[in-house]
Enzyme design. Structure first.
Site, PDB file in Angstrom:
ATOM      1  N   CYS A  83      35.222  39.455  81.620  1.00  0.00           N
ATOM      2  CA  CYS A  83      34.597  39.024  82.859  1.00  0.00           C
ATOM      3  C   CYS A  83      33.339  38.218  82.536  1.00  0.00           C
ATOM      4  CB  CYS A  83      34.209  40.169  83.784  1.00  0.00           C
ATOM      5  SG  CYS A  83      35.578  41.160  84.320  1.00  0.00           S
ATOM      6  N   ARG A 109      36.047  34.368  78.933  1.00  0.00           N
ATOM      7  CA  ARG A 109      35.828  35.816  79.026  1.00  0.00           C
ATOM      8  C   ARG A 109      36.853  36.512  79.925  1.00  0.00           C
ATOM      9  NH1 ARG A 109      30.728  37.046  77.184  1.00  0.00           N
ATOM     10  NH2 ARG A 109      30.880  39.086  78.154  1.00  0.00           N
ATOM     11  N   TRP A 128      38.612  39.524  84.171  1.00  0.00           N
ATOM     12  CA  TRP A 128      39.664  40.045  83.291  1.00  0.00           C
ATOM     13  C   TRP A 128      39.941  41.443  83.825  1.00  0.00           C
ATOM     14  CZ3 TRP A 128      40.639  44.141  80.017  1.00  0.00           C
ATOM     15  CH2 TRP A 128      41.708  43.979  79.121  1.00  0.00           C
ATOM     16  N   ASN A 185      30.470  43.114  85.498  1.00  0.00           N
ATOM     17  CA  ASN A 185      31.206  43.038  84.238  1.00  0.00           C
ATOM     18  C   ASN A 185      31.068  44.389  83.557  1.00  0.00           C
ATOM     19  OD1 ASN A 185      32.321  42.426  81.742  1.00  0.00           O
ATOM     20  ND2 ASN A 185      30.465  41.406  81.004  1.00  0.00           N
ATOM     21  N   GLY A 186      32.194  45.047  83.287  1.00  0.00           N
ATOM     22  CA  GLY A 186      32.144  46.367  82.639  1.00  0.00           C
ATOM     23  C   GLY A 186      33.138  47.299  83.285  1.00  0.00           C
ATOM     24  N   GLU A 220      46.342  38.944  59.319  1.00  0.00           N
ATOM     25  CA  GLU A 220      45.650  38.015  60.214  1.00  0.00           C
ATOM     26  C   GLU A 220      46.600  36.904  60.684  1.00  0.00           C
ATOM     27  OE1 GLU A 220      43.237  37.623  62.026  1.00  0.00           O
ATOM     28  OE2 GLU A 220      42.820  35.490  62.177  1.00  0.00           O
ATOM     29  N   LYS A 247      47.479  36.117  64.564  1.00  0.00           N
ATOM     30  CA  LYS A 247      47.293  34.791  65.183  1.00  0.00           C
ATOM     31  C   LYS A 247      48.571  34.361  65.886  1.00  0.00           C
ATOM     32  CE  LYS A 247      44.083  34.409  65.189  1.00  0.00           C
ATOM     33  NZ  LYS A 247      42.829  35.004  64.870  1.00  0.00           N
ATOM     34  N   GLU A 266      49.302  36.490  69.090  1.00  0.00           N
ATOM     35  CA  GLU A 266      48.314  36.236  70.149  1.00  0.00           C
ATOM     36  C   GLU A 266      48.612  35.004  70.983  1.00  0.00           C
ATOM     37  OE1 GLU A 266      43.654  36.847  69.707  1.00  0.00           O
ATOM     38  OE2 GLU A 266      44.560  36.022  67.917  1.00  0.00           O
ATOM     39  N   HIS A 293      59.829  50.025  51.397  1.00  0.00           N
ATOM     40  CA  HIS A 293      59.602  51.343  52.000  1.00  0.00           C
ATOM     41  C   HIS A 293      59.959  51.368  53.484  1.00  0.00           C
ATOM     42  CE1 HIS A 293      57.846  52.766  48.302  1.00  0.00           C
ATOM     43  NE2 HIS A 293      57.192  51.617  48.238  1.00  0.00           N
ATOM     44  N   LYS A 299      38.164  36.567  75.299  1.00  0.00           N
ATOM     45  CA  LYS A 299      37.486  36.329  74.028  1.00  0.00           C
ATOM     46  C   LYS A 299      36.610  37.501  73.600  1.00  0.00           C
ATOM     47  CE  LYS A 299      36.131  33.682  70.607  1.00  0.00           C
ATOM     48  NZ  LYS A 299      37.100  33.591  69.494  1.00  0.00           N
TER      49      LYS A 299
END
Ligand code: M6R
Length: 610
Positions: A2, A27, A74, A98-99, A482, A486, A489, A505, A605
Site C-alpha cells: 500500500c 507498493r 495491496w 498502510n499496514g 534466485e 525470478k 515471479e 534424492h 515491492k
C-alpha cells in the site's frame, strides 16, 4: 505494501496526488482512491484495478482543492474492490492506512454492537468509526487520534482528514513507513520519499509511536504519550531522473542494464585507491567491534535471502567463523542460540520488510550486534540497526529485484575482504587476487548483457512450458534458487532451484520432456560434477538449457541450448555474473508470455506486513 500520499498547501492537489500515487504504485496496485477536503466536505473517488482506472474519475473532484490524500492498495483484508479501496470514510472523517490491524475483528464486533454500519471488508475501516465516535466526546483532533491509537494493535501508517478541521491533516506511524516532505507554504506525506522528490528534498522520517499535525505552514510532532518532539529535517540527495524508465520498456530491464555501473561505482567507493584497504564504512568500526564477533547470522526474505545465502558462501571462508542464514519470517519466532558475540546481518533492498525488521528487534533483545545491508537511506531497518552498509544501487522500482541482488552479493564480498583483512584471515595474496578479479566484473557483466537478443530467442523455445528446474552447485546453488524465483515471479511458470547433488534424492523423478532443466555450469572447480548431473538428466531424456561458456563443447553436447556467460576465476563473482543472464531469461520469458513484468500479479515491492 500500500502506498499513501497526502498534501496540504496552496496548490491544486488532485493531479499532484495522482502523480505521487503513480510513483507509489510499485507498493500495491489492486485498487486506489483520492479524497480531498474542499467546499466544506470530504470529496472521494475510488476504483478497483490499476491506478490508471482511477484517472477518468478524478475530474469529479473539486479541482481547486489544496488539501487531500490518496492511496494505492495491496489487499490484505477483503478482496480488491472499489468498496475496499482507500480512503475510507466520507462524512466527518477520512483515512488512508498502510499496514494491518491485528485486533480489528474484536474492535469491529464492538462497533457493530453499537450499531455502526461497515461499508467495506477492510480492517482499516474500524479506524474511521473509532475516530468518528471519539470526536463526539473529544474536540481536539490530536487527542482524539491518540485515544484511538491506544486501542489499535498491529502496524499502521495513517493519513487522517477531519471535515470540520480543514486546515490540517494528521499522520500517525507505527511499524509501517511514513515520511513527511517539507516545503515552503506546503507540506506533504508519503509512504516513500521517492514519491515526493518532484516537490522537495527535505524530509522528516517519523519514528514508530509518533503522530504529526501537517499544516500548510508547519509540522508539529508528538509521541503517543503526548510529548512534543523536535522535527529532524534531513535532506535527501536523490534525483527524479532515477525514477524514470530512461527509454527502456520496463523498469526491470532498465535496472538489469544498470548493473555494470552500479557495481563499478560500489567497487570504486569501497576499495581505496591504494588497492590495499577499504572504506571504513564497510567495517562499521565506530559502531561494532567486528573482531569480537564469533558468529554471523544473516536474516532476510525472498531475493535478499538468496543474497544472504551467497553471504554465507562468501564470508565463512574469508572470516573463518560460522555464518548461518535464515528466513526472517522463521528467525523472528525461533529460539535461536545467539548472544552479544553474534552479528546479525539484515539484508534488504527496501529497508522496510516487516519480518526482517522484526528479526532485528528480536536479535537486539538478545544482545546481538546488528548490521544492515540496505539500499534505501533512512528506511526503518537501518534506523533500527547498530550500523548500515548502504548499497547505493539507486531506486529499484521493478517488483522483481535485480540490481539490488547483485549489489547485495557484491557488498558481502567487499565486507568479507575488508573484515578478513582486519582479522588476518585473508592473506595479502588472496586479497590481491580478489581485487584483480573484482575490477573485471563490471565489463564482464556488460558482456553478459550483450546476449539479450539471443536469450530472448532461446526463451522462445521454453515460454510455453509450465515448469522449470534450476540446478547449480556451490556458489551457483543460491543463484539457481534466485533464478527460479525470478522466473516464477514474473512469468508465473512454476520453477524450483536445486543443488546439483540433491537431484538424485528426489527431483530427478520429475525429469521428462515437459520439465526443462536450466543448469548453471561455468567451468569452476565443481564443473565435472555438474556435467555428471547433466549426463544423468540427459540419459532420462531431459531437456537441458545450459548456462556457461559459449564454446563449451561438453555442455553443448548435452544441452538443447546454451545461454552464454563470461567466465571469471572466482566462484562468488562468477555467481554475480551468472545471475545476470538468468534475469534476462526470466524477463524474456515474461515478455513472450505477455505478463506484467514490473507489476506482477499478487506481488508488491515492499512487504511491510507480516
Ligand atoms: O526489500 P527487501 O529486500 O527486504 O525485500 C525482500 C523480498 O520481499 C524481495 O526480495 C522479493 O522477494 C522480490 N520480489 C524478489 O524479486
Amino acid at each position: 505494501m500500500c502506498g499513501i500520499i497526502g498534501y496540504n498547501g496552496k496548490k491544486p492537489c488532485v493531479d499532484l496526488i495522482y502523480s505521487g500515487l503513480q510513483k507509489l504504485e510499485y507498493r500495491g496496485y489492486d485498487s486506489s482512491g483520492v479524497a480531498v477536503l474542499a467546499n466544506d466536505k470530504i470529496n472521494l473517488v475510488k476504483q478497483k484495478g490499476k491506478l490508471s482506472h482511477l484517472l477518468p474519475f478524478l475530474g469529479s473532484l473539486p479541482q481547486d482543492a489544496s488539501l487531500g490524500m490518496g492511496h494505492t492498495r495491496w489487499a490484505t483484508h477483503g478482496v480488491p474492490s472499489t468498496e475496499n479501496a482507500h480512503p475510507h470514510g466520507e462524512e466527518r472523517v477520512s483515512i488512508v492506512h498502510n499496514g494491518i490491524l491485528e485486533n480489528y475483528n474484536e474492535l469491529k464486533i464492538k462497533l457493530l454492537e453499537k450499531g455502526q454500519r461497515f461499508l467495506s471488508e477492510t480492517d482499516s475501516e474500524v479506524i474511521v468509526h473509532l475516530l468518528h465516535d471519539e470526536l463526539e466526546v473529544v474536540a481536539d483532533v490530536r487527542k482524539a487520534i491518540l485515544n484511538i491509537v491506544d486501542k489499535l494493535q498491529g502496524a499502521y501508517a495513517l493519513g487522517i482528514m477531519v471535515h470540520d478541521h480543514p486546515d490540517d491533516v494528521y499522520v500517525v506511524k507505527q511499524a509501517s513507513p511514513l515520511v513527511i516532505g517539507v516545503g515552503e507554504g506546503e507540506n506533504f506525506f508519503a509512504s516513500d520519499a521517492l514519491a515526493l522528490l518532484a516537490h522537495t528534498k527535505k524530509f522528516i522520517f517519523l519514528s514508530d509511536g509518533e503522530i504529526a499535525r501537517i499544516g500548510k505552514d508547519g509540522v508539529e510532532i508528538w509521541d503517543f504519550y503526548g510529548a512534543k518532539k523536535e522535527p529532524n529535517i534531513v535532506t535527501v540527495d536523490s534525483s527524479e531522473a532515477s525514477l524514470e524508465k530512461g527509454g527502456y520498456r520496463h523498469y526491470m530491464l532498465k535496472e538489469i542494464y544498470e548493473q555494470p555501473t552500479v557495481l563499478a561505482n560500489t567497487i570504486q567507493r569501497m576499495v581505496c585507491k591504494d588497492q590495499n584497504s577499504f572504506d571504513e564504512k564497510l567495517l562499521c568500526s565506530d559502531k561494532i567491534n567486528l573482531t569480537n564477533i564469533r558468529k554471523v547470522h544473516v536474516v532476510a526474505c525472498g531475493t535478499a535471502y538468496y543474497a544472504g545465502m551467497m553471504g554465507k558462501y562468501i564470508l565463512e571462508p574469508k572470516l573463518e567463523i560460522p555464518v548461518e542464514v535464515e528466513l526472517a519470517s522463521e528467525f523472528r519466532y525461533r529460539d535461536s542460540f545467539i548472544d552479544d558475540k553474534t552479528l546479525i546481518i539484515a539484508v534488504t533492498q527496501s529497508g522496510e520488510t516487516a519480518d526482517t525488521l522484526a528479526s532485528i528487534k528480536h536479535a537486539k533483545s538478545k544482545g546481538c550486534k546488528t548490521l544492515a545491508i540496505c539500499n534505501v537511506p533512512y528506511s526503518s531497518i537501518p534506523r533500527e540497526c547498530d550500523a548500515t552498509i548502504y548499497m547505493e544501487a539507486g531506486p529499484e522500482i521493478g517488483v522483481a529485484s535485480t540490481k539490488a541482488f547483485t549489489s547485495m552479493v557484491l557488498n558481502f564480498y567487499l565486507l568479507g575482504l575488508a573484515w578478513g583483512q582486519r582479522m588476518g584471515t585473508q592473506s595479502q595474496t588472496q586479497l590481491q587476487n580478489s581485487l584483480e578479479s573484482l575490477v573485471k566484473l563490471p565489463s564482464l557483466i556488460e558482456q553478459a548483457l550483450s546476449h539479450e537478443a539471443l536469450i530472448s530467442e532461446i526463451a522462445g523455445s521454453y515460454f510455453e512450458d509450465h515448469h522449470c528446474l534450476f540446478v547449480g552447485r556451490g556458489h551457483q546453488y543460491p543463484i539457481a534458487l534466485e533464478g527460479a524465483l525470478k522466473l516464477k515471479e514474473i512469468s508465473y511458470i512454476h520453477a524450483e532451484g536445486y543443488a546439483g547433488g540433491e537431484l538424485k534424492h528426489g527431483p530427478i523423478a520429475l525429469i521428462d520432456r515437459s520439465m526443462p532443466v536450466l543448469a548453471i555450469a561455468p567451468p569452476l572447480s565443481d564443473y565435472e560434477k555438474v556435467i555428471s548431473n547433466l549426463e544423468e538428466i540427459y540419459a532420462r531424456e531431459g531437456r537441458i538449457l545450459g548456462l556457461g561458456l559459449a564454446d563449451d563443447q561438453k555442455l553443448k553436447a548435452l544441452c538443447s541450448h546454451v545461454i552464454p556467460c563470461p567466465f571469471i576465476d572466482d566462484p562468488a563473482l562468477q555467481a554475480i555474473l551468472c545471475s545476470v543472464p538468468l534475469q534476462l531469461f526470466a524477463y524474456s520469458m515474461a515478455i513472450h508470455r505477455g505478463t506484467d513484468v514490473d507489476q506482477p500479479r499478487n506481488l508488491a515491492k515492499s512487504v511491510t506486513v507480516e
